[in-house]
Design a protein around this motif. Structure first.
Motif, short mmCIF file in Angstrom:
data_model
loop_
_atom_site.label_atom_id
_atom_site.label_comp_id
_atom_site.label_asym_id
_atom_site.label_seq_id
_atom_site.Cartn_x
_atom_site.Cartn_y
_atom_site.Cartn_z
N LYS A 31 70.67 -5.41 163.77
CA LYS A 31 70.61 -6.83 164.12
C LYS A 31 70.94 -7.04 165.60
O LYS A 31 70.32 -7.85 166.27
CB LYS A 31 71.55 -7.64 163.23
N LYS A 32 71.93 -6.29 166.10
CA LYS A 32 72.31 -6.39 167.50
C LYS A 32 71.15 -5.93 168.39
O LYS A 32 70.85 -6.56 169.41
CB LYS A 32 73.54 -5.53 167.78
N GLY A 39 62.78 -3.88 176.59
CA GLY A 39 62.72 -3.24 177.90
C GLY A 39 64.07 -2.71 178.37
O GLY A 39 64.12 -1.89 179.28
N GLU A 40 65.15 -3.17 177.76
CA GLU A 40 66.49 -2.72 178.14
C GLU A 40 66.99 -1.57 177.27
O GLU A 40 68.08 -1.06 177.48
CB GLU A 40 67.47 -3.89 178.06
N TRP A 41 66.22 -1.17 176.28
CA TRP A 41 66.62 -0.07 175.39
C TRP A 41 66.44 1.26 176.10
O TRP A 41 65.52 1.46 176.88
CB TRP A 41 65.77 -0.05 174.14
N SER A 42 67.31 2.20 175.77
CA SER A 42 67.11 3.58 176.23
C SER A 42 66.15 4.27 175.27
O SER A 42 65.82 3.73 174.20
CB SER A 42 68.45 4.32 176.26
N ALA A 46 65.60 3.44 171.18
CA ALA A 46 64.30 3.20 170.53
C ALA A 46 64.08 4.18 169.38
O ALA A 46 63.62 3.78 168.30
CB ALA A 46 63.18 3.33 171.55
N GLY A 47 64.43 5.44 169.59
CA GLY A 47 64.27 6.44 168.53
C GLY A 47 65.16 6.15 167.34
O GLY A 47 64.73 6.23 166.19
N ASP A 48 66.43 5.81 167.63
CA ASP A 48 67.36 5.51 166.54
C ASP A 48 66.98 4.23 165.81
O ASP A 48 67.11 4.13 164.59
CB ASP A 48 68.79 5.42 167.07
N TYR A 49 66.49 3.24 166.55
CA TYR A 49 66.05 2.00 165.91
C TYR A 49 64.90 2.28 164.95
O TYR A 49 64.90 1.81 163.81
CB TYR A 49 65.63 0.98 166.97
N THR A 50 63.94 3.07 165.40
CA THR A 50 62.80 3.40 164.56
C THR A 50 63.25 4.16 163.31
O THR A 50 62.83 3.84 162.19
CB THR A 50 61.78 4.25 165.34
N LYS A 51 64.12 5.13 163.52
CA LYS A 51 64.57 5.96 162.40
C LYS A 51 65.38 5.16 161.38
O LYS A 51 65.15 5.24 160.18
CB LYS A 51 65.41 7.12 162.93
#
Length: 62
Positions: A31-32, A39-42, A46-51
């Protein structure tokens, strides 16, 4: 003496703020991340969000 106080206070503030962060991959973390512009994600974010948030894999226990 003033430098020691400032350094101690800064370290304590950093520890306190880090302790409040939700665990990477948790529902609160997802949620955070939804509130942060992509554009501010590392690359790791992005990988952890997807997983964890898209494919719903449970975070590993540390």
């Amino acid at each position: 003496m003033k430098k020691i106080f400032v350094l101690s206070f800064s370290t304590l503030a950093l520890i306190t703020l880090t302790a409040c962060e939700p665990k990477r991959g948790s529902e609160k973390w997802c949620k955070k991340m939804d509130e942060i512009p992509k554009g501010e994600w590392s690359l790791n974010d992005a990988g952890d969000y997807t997983k964890h948030c898209v494919f719903k894999q449970k975070p590993e226990e540390e």
